[in-house]
Scaffold this motif. Sequence first.
Motif, PDB file in Angstrom:
ATOM      1  N   TYR A 189       0.957  -1.131   0.123  1.00  0.00           N
ATOM      2  CA  TYR A 189       0.116  -0.077   0.025  1.00  0.00           C
ATOM      3  C   TYR A 189       0.897   1.334  -0.042  1.00  0.00           C
ATOM      4  N   CYS A 190       0.519   2.301  -0.863  1.00  0.00           N
ATOM      5  CA  CYS A 190       1.218   3.581  -0.831  1.00  0.00           C
ATOM      6  C   CYS A 190       0.404   4.577  -1.133  1.00  0.00           C
ATOM      7  N   GLY A 191       0.918   5.918  -1.059  1.00  0.00           N
ATOM      8  CA  GLY A 191       0.274   6.912  -1.353  1.00  0.00           C
ATOM      9  C   GLY A 191       1.057   7.974  -2.318  1.00  0.00           C
ATOM     10  N   HIS A 192       1.377   9.207  -1.775  1.00  0.00           N
ATOM     11  CA  HIS A 192       1.989  10.147  -2.327  1.00  0.00           C
ATOM     12  C   HIS A 192       1.577  10.746  -3.651  1.00  0.00           C
ATOM     13  N   THR A 193       1.045   9.797  -4.681  1.00  0.00           N
ATOM     14  CA  THR A 193       0.680  10.412  -6.039  1.00  0.00           C
ATOM     15  C   THR A 193      -0.937  10.370  -5.923  1.00  0.00           C
ATOM     16  N   PRO A 194      -1.471  11.402  -5.900  1.00  0.00           N
ATOM     17  CA  PRO A 194      -2.878  11.777  -5.843  1.00  0.00           C
ATOM     18  C   PRO A 194      -3.605  10.943  -7.177  1.00  0.00           C
ATOM     19  N   MET A 195      -4.506  10.043  -6.939  1.00  0.00           N
ATOM     20  CA  MET A 195      -5.312   9.344  -7.872  1.00  0.00           C
ATOM     21  C   MET A 195      -6.697   9.685  -7.913  1.00  0.00           C
ATOM     22  N   ARG A 196      -7.422   9.422  -9.028  1.00  0.00           N
ATOM     23  CA  ARG A 196      -8.767   9.850  -8.992  1.00  0.00           C
ATOM     24  C   ARG A 196      -9.655   8.782  -8.228  1.00  0.00           C
ATOM     25  N   GLU A 197      -9.140   7.479  -8.243  1.00  0.00           N
ATOM     26  CA  GLU A 197      -9.875   6.516  -7.597  1.00  0.00           C
ATOM     27  C   GLU A 197      -8.486   5.647  -7.101  1.00  0.00           C
ATOM     28  N   MET A 198      -8.884   4.834  -5.951  1.00  0.00           N
ATOM     29  CA  MET A 198      -7.685   3.831  -5.568  1.00  0.00           C
ATOM     30  C   MET A 198      -7.349   2.625  -6.816  1.00  0.00           C
ATOM     31  N   GLY A 199      -6.277   2.538  -6.969  1.00  0.00           N
ATOM     32  CA  GLY A 199      -6.006   1.467  -8.040  1.00  0.00           C
ATOM     33  C   GLY A 199      -4.675   0.886  -7.857  1.00  0.00           C
TER      34      GLY A 199
END
Length: 247
Positions: A189-199
């Motif tokens: 699981y990671c974050g940092h780069t905003p996505m429109r939806e989880m993917g």
Amino acid sequence: METTLQSSPIVCRHAANTAGRDFVVGDLHGCVDALRYLLREIEFDGTRDRLFSVGDLIDRGSQSEEALTLLDKPWFYAVLGNHEEALCLVAEGSMRRSWWYGIGGEWAEGLPNETLQRYAQRLRTLPLVRVVGTGLRRFNIVHAEFFGSDTELDAGVFTERVRQQMLWGRELALGNGDPARQAGLSLTYCGHTPMREMGRIGSQLFIDTGAFAVTGKLTITEALTLNAWAVSIETAMAEGAAQMALP
């Protein structure tokens, strides 16, 4: 409930949660009220459940200092994000405040150096990696991205380039990284780069959906399942999230 097996400033291992559920939350960026709302939605039980964070608790949103108090909750486990790294570098004299303010740290403009140093001392205890469970029930948490296997992740011996990639990298998210370089890596699981939806891309599940943005939302997912919940800060506030107590 204490389930940490061993800890270091780099890699922290946790036993599987046999008493309750594990959740992972995307980049908070000071949006604590959205978190309050989602914890109520999932009926989070702080005596049995655990919440893992992919980092970036602070900056951009309006509740950065409140977000830092989550680190003292016994059910909350975060990895270091690049925005926490920036705070630490400012407190340690390695980065100009003005540069940090430019990426969302302006909430700290009125804070004395002593306060920042106290926050930095706490943040420097956060690992780069959290590993939960073993075998087929294992999952990892990093902030940005990692290319390598579980074995390499577990070793915790990272060059400065790899460390920077774990905090700031976007190769995989932007399509410039080869997922084949993640052979042998458990779901991460990671974050940092905003996505429109989880993917998912390769072995990594990106769960930052831009909580601080006008069109964004905060996402929580139940680990190793397809269950996910998301809310915008606007909706959370309209539902009275500011009056909801944290566990």
